[in-house]
Design a protein around this motif. Structure first.
Motif, PDB file in Angstrom:
ATOM      1  N   ARG A  29      49.905  54.712  56.887  1.00  0.00           N
ATOM      2  CA  ARG A  29      49.561  53.543  57.996  1.00  0.00           C
ATOM      3  C   ARG A  29      50.737  52.962  58.234  1.00  0.00           C
ATOM      4  N   ARG A  30      51.070  52.714  59.694  1.00  0.00           N
ATOM      5  CA  ARG A  30      52.092  52.383  60.448  1.00  0.00           C
ATOM      6  C   ARG A  30      51.988  50.903  60.851  1.00  0.00           C
ATOM      7  N   GLY A  31      52.933  50.109  60.654  1.00  0.00           N
ATOM      8  CA  GLY A  31      53.269  48.796  61.300  1.00  0.00           C
ATOM      9  C   GLY A  31      53.772  48.763  62.750  1.00  0.00           C
ATOM     10  N   ILE A  32      53.137  48.165  63.873  1.00  0.00           N
ATOM     11  CA  ILE A  32      53.545  48.095  65.079  1.00  0.00           C
ATOM     12  C   ILE A  32      53.452  46.608  65.376  1.00  0.00           C
ATOM     13  N   ILE A  33      54.225  46.217  66.499  1.00  0.00           N
ATOM     14  CA  ILE A  33      53.888  45.004  67.302  1.00  0.00           C
ATOM     15  C   ILE A  33      53.628  45.414  68.828  1.00  0.00           C
ATOM     16  N   PRO A  34      52.178  45.274  69.110  1.00  0.00           N
ATOM     17  CA  PRO A  34      51.995  45.428  70.424  1.00  0.00           C
ATOM     18  C   PRO A  34      52.742  44.694  71.413  1.00  0.00           C
ATOM     19  N   LEU A  35      53.339  45.277  72.178  1.00  0.00           N
ATOM     20  CA  LEU A  35      54.231  44.612  73.315  1.00  0.00           C
ATOM     21  C   LEU A  35      53.540  43.846  74.437  1.00  0.00           C
ATOM     22  N   ASN A  36      52.100  43.936  74.506  1.00  0.00           N
ATOM     23  CA  ASN A  36      51.132  43.074  75.376  1.00  0.00           C
ATOM     24  C   ASN A  36      50.625  41.940  74.615  1.00  0.00           C
ATOM     25  N   ALA A  37      50.875  41.831  73.393  1.00  0.00           N
ATOM     26  CA  ALA A  37      50.455  40.734  72.488  1.00  0.00           C
ATOM     27  C   ALA A  37      51.333  40.058  71.456  1.00  0.00           C
ATOM     28  N   VAL A  38      52.325  39.911  71.734  1.00  0.00           N
ATOM     29  CA  VAL A  38      53.348  39.211  70.864  1.00  0.00           C
ATOM     30  C   VAL A  38      52.977  37.686  70.751  1.00  0.00           C
ATOM     31  N   HIS A 161      55.106  38.392  57.022  1.00  0.00           N
ATOM     32  CA  HIS A 161      56.074  37.849  57.790  1.00  0.00           C
ATOM     33  C   HIS A 161      55.959  38.339  59.363  1.00  0.00           C
ATOM     34  N   LEU A 162      55.892  39.826  59.450  1.00  0.00           N
ATOM     35  CA  LEU A 162      55.380  40.385  60.848  1.00  0.00           C
ATOM     36  C   LEU A 162      54.435  39.986  61.443  1.00  0.00           C
ATOM     37  N   ALA A 163      53.330  39.858  60.656  1.00  0.00           N
ATOM     38  CA  ALA A 163      51.893  39.493  61.103  1.00  0.00           C
ATOM     39  C   ALA A 163      52.071  38.120  61.907  1.00  0.00           C
ATOM     40  N   GLN A 164      52.473  37.500  61.792  1.00  0.00           N
ATOM     41  CA  GLN A 164      52.608  36.259  62.398  1.00  0.00           C
ATOM     42  C   GLN A 164      53.023  36.375  63.809  1.00  0.00           C
ATOM     43  N   PHE A 165      53.855  37.311  64.078  1.00  0.00           N
ATOM     44  CA  PHE A 165      54.249  37.642  65.534  1.00  0.00           C
ATOM     45  C   PHE A 165      53.124  38.766  66.165  1.00  0.00           C
ATOM     46  N   GLY A 166      52.251  39.175  65.580  1.00  0.00           N
ATOM     47  CA  GLY A 166      51.107  39.942  66.189  1.00  0.00           C
ATOM     48  C   GLY A 166      51.197  41.434  65.614  1.00  0.00           C
ATOM     49  N   ALA A 167      52.017  41.616  64.794  1.00  0.00           N
ATOM     50  CA  ALA A 167      51.938  42.935  64.153  1.00  0.00           C
ATOM     51  C   ALA A 167      50.764  43.253  63.508  1.00  0.00           C
ATOM     52  N   LEU A 168      50.260  44.583  63.434  1.00  0.00           N
ATOM     53  CA  LEU A 168      49.134  45.225  62.999  1.00  0.00           C
ATOM     54  C   LEU A 168      49.560  46.534  62.332  1.00  0.00           C
ATOM     55  N   GLU A 169      48.610  47.062  62.019  1.00  0.00           N
ATOM     56  CA  GLU A 169      48.516  48.441  61.243  1.00  0.00           C
ATOM     57  C   GLU A 169      47.711  49.222  61.740  1.00  0.00           C
ATOM     58  N   ILE A 170      48.091  50.616  62.008  1.00  0.00           N
ATOM     59  CA  ILE A 170      47.389  51.756  62.581  1.00  0.00           C
ATOM     60  C   ILE A 170      47.513  52.829  61.680  1.00  0.00           C
ATOM     61  N   SER A 171      46.683  53.645  62.292  1.00  0.00           N
ATOM     62  CA  SER A 171      46.712  55.261  61.250  1.00  0.00           C
ATOM     63  C   SER A 171      47.769  55.876  61.847  1.00  0.00           C
ATOM     64  N   ARG A 172      48.199  56.864  60.588  1.00  0.00           N
ATOM     65  CA  ARG A 172      49.357  57.894  61.150  1.00  0.00           C
ATOM     66  C   ARG A 172      48.970  58.749  62.415  1.00  0.00           C
ATOM     67  N   ALA A 173      47.738  59.086  62.440  1.00  0.00           N
ATOM     68  CA  ALA A 173      47.080  59.936  63.644  1.00  0.00           C
ATOM     69  C   ALA A 173      47.235  58.990  65.145  1.00  0.00           C
ATOM     70  N   HIS A 174      46.942  57.843  65.103  1.00  0.00           N
ATOM     71  CA  HIS A 174      47.050  57.069  65.990  1.00  0.00           C
ATOM     72  C   HIS A 174      48.488  56.882  66.423  1.00  0.00           C
ATOM     73  N   TYR A 175      49.074  56.549  65.144  1.00  0.00           N
ATOM     74  CA  TYR A 175      50.753  56.325  65.779  1.00  0.00           C
ATOM     75  C   TYR A 175      51.398  57.493  66.314  1.00  0.00           C
ATOM     76  N   GLN A 176      51.176  58.762  65.699  1.00  0.00           N
ATOM     77  CA  GLN A 176      51.463  59.984  66.477  1.00  0.00           C
ATOM     78  C   GLN A 176      51.258  60.101  67.831  1.00  0.00           C
ATOM     79  N   ARG A 177      50.167  59.880  68.284  1.00  0.00           N
ATOM     80  CA  ARG A 177      49.637  59.952  69.666  1.00  0.00           C
ATOM     81  C   ARG A 177      50.438  58.902  70.680  1.00  0.00           C
ATOM     82  N   ILE A 178      50.814  57.793  69.981  1.00  0.00           N
ATOM     83  CA  ILE A 178      51.542  56.800  70.666  1.00  0.00           C
ATOM     84  C   ILE A 178      53.023  57.255  70.825  1.00  0.00           C
ATOM     85  N   LEU A 179      53.603  57.658  69.737  1.00  0.00           N
ATOM     86  CA  LEU A 179      54.823  58.313  69.548  1.00  0.00           C
ATOM     87  C   LEU A 179      55.080  59.490  70.410  1.00  0.00           C
TER      88      LEU A 179
END
Length: 209
Positions: A29-38, A161-179
């Motif tokens: 599972r990977r943490g990301i901050i969606p840049l359209n929802a900070v 701490h990061l969740a308060q800024f809109g961070a969320l968790e996605i699957s490795r497969a989803h992360y790999q597609r974005i990456l």
């Protein structure tokens, strides 16, 4: 080799400051901050608008990463060893690492650093010596990434701490597609002026909560 690892979704850590070895992580599972929802909490938005901190880019990279590696209350050890300091210093010289720094009265008060590859930014660590300094640096970073057309802001893990800024968790497969898309695209880390005022920074963030 380090940049190739990031391109495949892996990143290094050390067991401790004294351990000379590195190991590689590729979390399920990977943490990301969606840049359209900070998210920017109201109190933090006021601090950003106030200009309490002088925010600078890439003027003290070594000081930032060493401050992130320094022991502090509640965290006496660190995953940043001398090998990591050396490697990321080399990436900075090549233009693939950046630091966002908050200064107060001429002193480094806090900051964040990370790796840039294509339109992906991999946040590595942050620190504060004055309340909110690292948070202000993080919001300035997110605004800069959004303004520059970045596709991915990777935080590695999701923390409260990061969740308060809109961070969320996605699957490795989803992360790999974005990456995979992000590393093939160009973007501009310096499209936002280096002296952008707090009001301009907040205008590029979509939600103040």
């Amino acid at each position: 080799m380090l940049l190739r690892a990031y391109a495949f979704g892996a990143f290094p850590m050390a067991e401790s400051r004294e351990d000379p070895e590195l190991f590689w992580l590729d979390p399920d599972r990977r943490g990301i901050i969606p840049l359209n929802a900070v998210h920017v909490p109201h109190r933090l938005a006021r601090t950003i608008r106030s200009g309490k901190f002088d925010v600078r880019i890439d003027t003290a990279f070594d000081a930032v990463i060493r401050a992130c590696a320094a022991p502090r209350p509640g965290r006496e050890d660190t995953w940043i060893n001398e090998r990591i300091l050396e490697l990321y210093g080399a990436l900075f010289e090549l233009g693939h690492c950046h630091s966002i720094e908050c200064w107060r009265d001429g002193e480094l008060a806090g900051g964040v650093y990370g790796v840039r590859l294509g339109s992906a930014f991999f946040g590595e660590s942050m620190f504060s010596r004055i309340r909110d300094a690292s948070k202000v640096a993080l919001i300035h970073l997110a605004a800069r990434l959004r303004a520059g057309g970045f596709r991915l802001f990777d935080t590695q893990f999701l923390t409260p701490h990061l969740a308060q800024f809109g961070a969320l968790e996605i699957s490795r497969a989803h992360y790999q597609r974005i990456l995979a898309k992000a590393i093939r695209e160009d973007c501009d880390f310096y499209s936002m002026p280096l002296d952008a005022p707090g009001a301009e920074v907040l205008q590029s963030i979509t939600e103040i909560s």
